[in-house]
Design an enzyme around this catalytic site. Structure first.
Site, PDB file in Angstrom:
ATOM      1  N   ASP A 136    -118.435 -25.805 -21.757  1.00 25.15           N
ATOM      2  CA  ASP A 136    -117.348 -26.633 -22.303  1.00 25.15           C
ATOM      3  C   ASP A 136    -116.665 -27.423 -21.182  1.00 25.15           C
ATOM      4  OD1 ASP A 136    -115.859 -27.693 -24.349  1.00 25.15           O
ATOM      5  OD2 ASP A 136    -114.412 -26.056 -24.421  1.00 25.15           O
ATOM      6  N   LEU A 142     -98.126 -23.266 -22.806  1.00 26.03           N
ATOM      7  CA  LEU A 142     -98.661 -24.299 -21.908  1.00 26.03           C
ATOM      8  C   LEU A 142     -99.675 -25.180 -22.630  1.00 26.03           C
ATOM      9  CD1 LEU A 142     -99.267 -22.119 -18.715  1.00 26.03           C
ATOM     10  CD2 LEU A 142     -97.452 -23.807 -19.038  1.00 26.03           C
ATOM     11  N   GLY A 143    -100.340 -24.613 -23.619  1.00 27.25           N
ATOM     12  CA  GLY A 143    -101.330 -25.391 -24.354  1.00 27.25           C
ATOM     13  C   GLY A 143    -101.982 -24.567 -25.441  1.00 27.25           C
ATOM     14  N   GLY A 198    -105.619 -24.522 -27.948  1.00 26.03           N
ATOM     15  CA  GLY A 198    -106.967 -25.069 -28.087  1.00 26.03           C
ATOM     16  C   GLY A 198    -107.787 -24.272 -29.067  1.00 26.03           C
ATOM     17  N   GLY A 199    -109.086 -24.608 -29.128  1.00 31.50           N
ATOM     18  CA  GLY A 199    -109.976 -23.944 -30.074  1.00 31.50           C
ATOM     19  C   GLY A 199    -110.148 -22.467 -29.793  1.00 31.50           C
ATOM     20  N   GLN A 200    -109.941 -22.053 -28.526  1.00 29.33           N
ATOM     21  CA  GLN A 200    -110.149 -20.650 -28.159  1.00 29.33           C
ATOM     22  C   GLN A 200    -108.879 -19.812 -28.289  1.00 29.33           C
ATOM     23  OE1 GLN A 200    -113.248 -19.264 -27.304  1.00 29.33           O
ATOM     24  NE2 GLN A 200    -113.796 -21.232 -28.166  1.00 29.33           N
ATOM     25  N   GLY A 201    -107.706 -20.438 -28.292  1.00 29.11           N
ATOM     26  CA  GLY A 201    -106.458 -19.679 -28.386  1.00 29.11           C
ATOM     27  C   GLY A 201    -105.286 -20.422 -27.790  1.00 29.11           C
ATOM     28  N   THR A 202    -104.219 -19.663 -27.450  1.00 30.81           N
ATOM     29  CA  THR A 202    -102.983 -20.234 -26.915  1.00 30.81           C
ATOM     30  C   THR A 202    -102.719 -19.672 -25.527  1.00 30.81           C
ATOM     31  OG1 THR A 202    -102.097 -20.327 -29.162  1.00 30.81           O
ATOM     32  CG2 THR A 202    -100.514 -20.570 -27.367  1.00 30.81           C
ATOM     33  N   VAL A 203    -102.226 -20.533 -24.622  1.00 31.83           N
ATOM     34  CA  VAL A 203    -101.929 -20.117 -23.250  1.00 31.83           C
ATOM     35  C   VAL A 203    -100.416 -20.178 -23.028  1.00 31.83           C
ATOM     36  CG1 VAL A 203    -102.326 -20.564 -20.803  1.00 31.83           C
ATOM     37  CG2 VAL A 203    -104.146 -21.009 -22.453  1.00 31.83           C
TER      38      VAL A 203
END
Length: 645
Positions: free
Chosen positions: A466, A346-347, A349-354
């Site tokens: 954030d 789904l996306g 980002g800097g924190q990980g993958t969804v």
């Protein structure tokens, strides 16, 4: 004597060869050699980069690495050459002339930090020079910190000019900052310079490549770049390696020689090998059983090291909503996400993958696989799960559960189907379903209410840290859902701030927090002010199309309001379906949120109340408008005369 004669003969043959083979000799000289090997490293660069005179973009191969002049090349991308520009107090401005060549020049994404300037430059720095010097531990420059300026180039230009830099009447070049796009976020890198590069001449790309012209201004063509189309790889240039199809090899093709090497010749497997295969089969089964036992022990180890026992204890105590949190097995989430298939992403980002997943009870969920977590913070991570489980607000994404059987714990959230607010404001297809003014005010009001809840109403106070439009999701009825609490911090009731390493997204980051490393509730307020500016203008939080300080939407928005030019920057999609008084009211709230001094900003509770007033005003106006239409309609009925039959 015999050796001398042989050598003389060899020399004569060599001379004759060079005389009669001039074309071959010249071709070898003009060839581009992309390999560099020293005692420290070995590297091979794609065309048009290389280390010989025949390369369109000739670089230097040294023991220090690949260089342009004395500057080390950190990376080469499809559009940029990334250069290291170490901070230095007394470096002459002219020293960077080497970074302007026939095939490359400084990109407008780079801001040069210049010192001892005799006249003002195009714009101030994105961050304060004293903070830069402190970050780079260059206290020797402190005496000149107030005399540091940023050179940002001309608005709209994608490339900088050395003549403009040289004529800036600045004596020293301290360092540089470069805006770098990473997925949906933007960061500011210190001591980094980006050079835009190109191949001179007209497009001469491989038939399976796309050609991109590189422009300076609106009319001057500097050259072109080639990039291979999807399904192909290579440098893309006809003069280079061109493009080749990405190999798709499987076992069947390999056995029949279709993966290269032996052509289409069949590989004959004798029947006698069958016994050997059977033996290997038994070994394979034993190995698989051994792997299963190791994997089982590893999952148990991860579960315990990730605080599974502590979390189970918390759940069994049934504190608040924590009892509703489910601990999933890895197998359950692998089944739900089709083994974390890339098609389910789904996306990122800097924190990980969804990933999108479907549980056995047919619920659709979002599974977040974070990046590596510091083992010293596992207890803190478990506490975060407990805290998120206790959040109960209709405009905050709910935590369904977690999985602790992996090296990095997995979090499972409710699935929010309509994507992010960012997509509806900034993506190219956002015009297909534009957000109306009424929807934008409602989304802003809902998000503000959720953040206010985190700051003051929740059982434990939470700073989000954030807030941005990519972290505001929209459900099936386009209601706001605040998400991504990976960097959130819990705060004691009597605590006014939390001191942390600076983290956030460029364009949304509170300048006060950036300078002091002290995050307060007003830091979330500043970030939300940027989101309000996005909703009003439809513009991105950081834009290279704007020059100098106007690259930041926050600054651009505040300056436009102070110059009474608010309606010049309002999203044109709103002008036909909104009331100017409502726009002014929301813009006033946004401006207060974007105050540089945190003490001058409102609380999120005050922001939510102001937006609720605007929303209620619009509801009253709609109700009044409907009432007037009804009165007018029934009034017309009273005036009608009924004629006798």
């Amino acid at each position: 004597m015999i050796f001398y004669q042989a050598s003389k003969l060899s020399f004569s043959i060599t001379i004759l060869f060079l005389i009669f083979q001039p074309n071959s000799f010249n071709a070898e000289i003009n060839k581009c050699h992309g390999s560099c090997k020293t005692s420290n490293f070995s590297i091979s660069l794609p065309y048009p980069f290389g280390f010989s005179a025949g390369c369109p973009i000739q670089l230097n191969c040294t023991d220090a690495g690949v260089t342009i002049g004395k500057f080390v090349v950190l990376n080469i991308t499809s559009a940029d050459i990334v250069i290291k520009l170490p901070a230095k107090c007394d470096r002459e401005v002219a020293s960077i002339s080497v970074l302007f060549g026939e095939n490359y020049a400084l990109s407008s994404a780079t801001s040069l930090l210049l010192q001892n300037c005799s006249k003002p430059l195009s714009g101030p720095c994105e961050i304060r020079p004293m903070f830069i010097e402190a970050s780079l531990k260059l206290n020797s420059c402190a005496s000149r910190s107030d005399n540091m300026s940023c050179f940002n180039g001309v608005a709209g230009e994608k490339l900088l000019s050395f003549d403009e830099i040289n004529n800036s009447q600045c004596r020293f070049l301290f360092s540089a900052t470069t805006i770098v796009a990473r997925n949906s976020s933007v960061s500011l890198d210190l001591e980094r310079v980006n050079l835009g590069w190109w191949h001179k001449g007209e497009c001469n790309c491989d038939q399976n490549a796309n050609c991109t012209k590189v422009m300076k201004g609106n009319s001057t063509v500097m050259g072109y770049r080639c990039s291979c189309k999807e399904g192909y790889e290579g440098d893309g240039f006809k003069e280079g390696g061109g493009c080749r199809r990405v190999p798709r090899c499987n076992f069947h093709h390999y056995m029949y020689g279709k993966c290269g090497g032996r052509g289409s010749e069949r590989v004959v497997v004798p029947v006698a090998i069958g016994g050997v295969c059977l033996g290997f089969g038994l070994l394979f089964l034993i190995h698989k059983q051994y792997q299963f036992l190791v994997h089982k022990r590893l999952k148990k180890k991860f579960f315990e090291s990730n605080g599974g026992l502590l979390l189970q204890q918390q759940i069994s105590s049934d504190q608040g909503n924590i009892g509703k949190t489910k601990i999933f097995t890895l197998k359950e989430l692998e089944t739900a996400t089709d083994h974390f298939n890339e098609n389910r992403v789904l996306g990122k980002g800097g924190q990980g993958t969804v990933f999108q997943g479907k549980l056995v009870d047919r619920r659709i969920v979002a599974v977040k696989r974070s990046k590596l977590v510091d083992k010293d913070k596992i207890k803190e991570f478990v506490n975060e799960i407990v805290i998120l489980s206790q959040i109960d607000h209709r405009n905050v994404v709910k935590l369904v559960g977690c999985c602790l059987e992996t090296q990095v714990p997995l979090l499972v959230y409710e699935f929010v189907p309509n994507g992010t607010l960012f997509q509806y404001l900034h993506n190219q297809n956002s015009d297909q379903f534009p957000l109306t003014w009424e929807m934008r005010v409602r989304i802003a009001s809902e998000a503000a209410g959720a953040i206010s809840y985190l700051h003051s109403v929740a059982s434990i106070l939470i700073y989000h840290r954030d807030i941005k439009s990519t972290n505001i999701l929209l459900d099936d009825k386009y209601r706001a859902k605040v998400s991504d609490f990976g960097t959130s911090k819990t705060i004691a009731i009597d605590q006014s701030h939390v001191t942390t390493l600076v983290y956030g997204t460029m364009g949304y980051l509170d300048p006060e927090y950036f300078q002091t490393s002290q995050f307060t509730e007003k830091s979330d307020v500043y970030s939300f002010g940027v989101v309000l500016a996005e909703l009003l203008t439809g513009k991105s939080p950081v834009s290279l199309e704007r020059s100098g300080e106007d690259r930041s939407l926050a600054t651009y928005f505040v300056v436009s309001m102070e110059q009474d030019q608010l309606f010049d920057i309002i999203d044109v999609r709103l002008l036909d379906n909104c009331c100017s008084s409502e726009i002014i009211a929301v813009a006033g709230v946004a401006k207060k949120c974007l105050s540089l001094n945190g003490k001058d900003r409102p609380t999120m509770k005050e922001v939510a109340m102001e937006l609720e007033k605007v929303q209620q005003l619009r509801k009253n106006m709609n109700a009044q408008h409907n009432s007037e239409e009804e009165i007018e309609y029934f009034g017309e009925l009273d005036l009608l005369e009924i004629s006798p039959i």
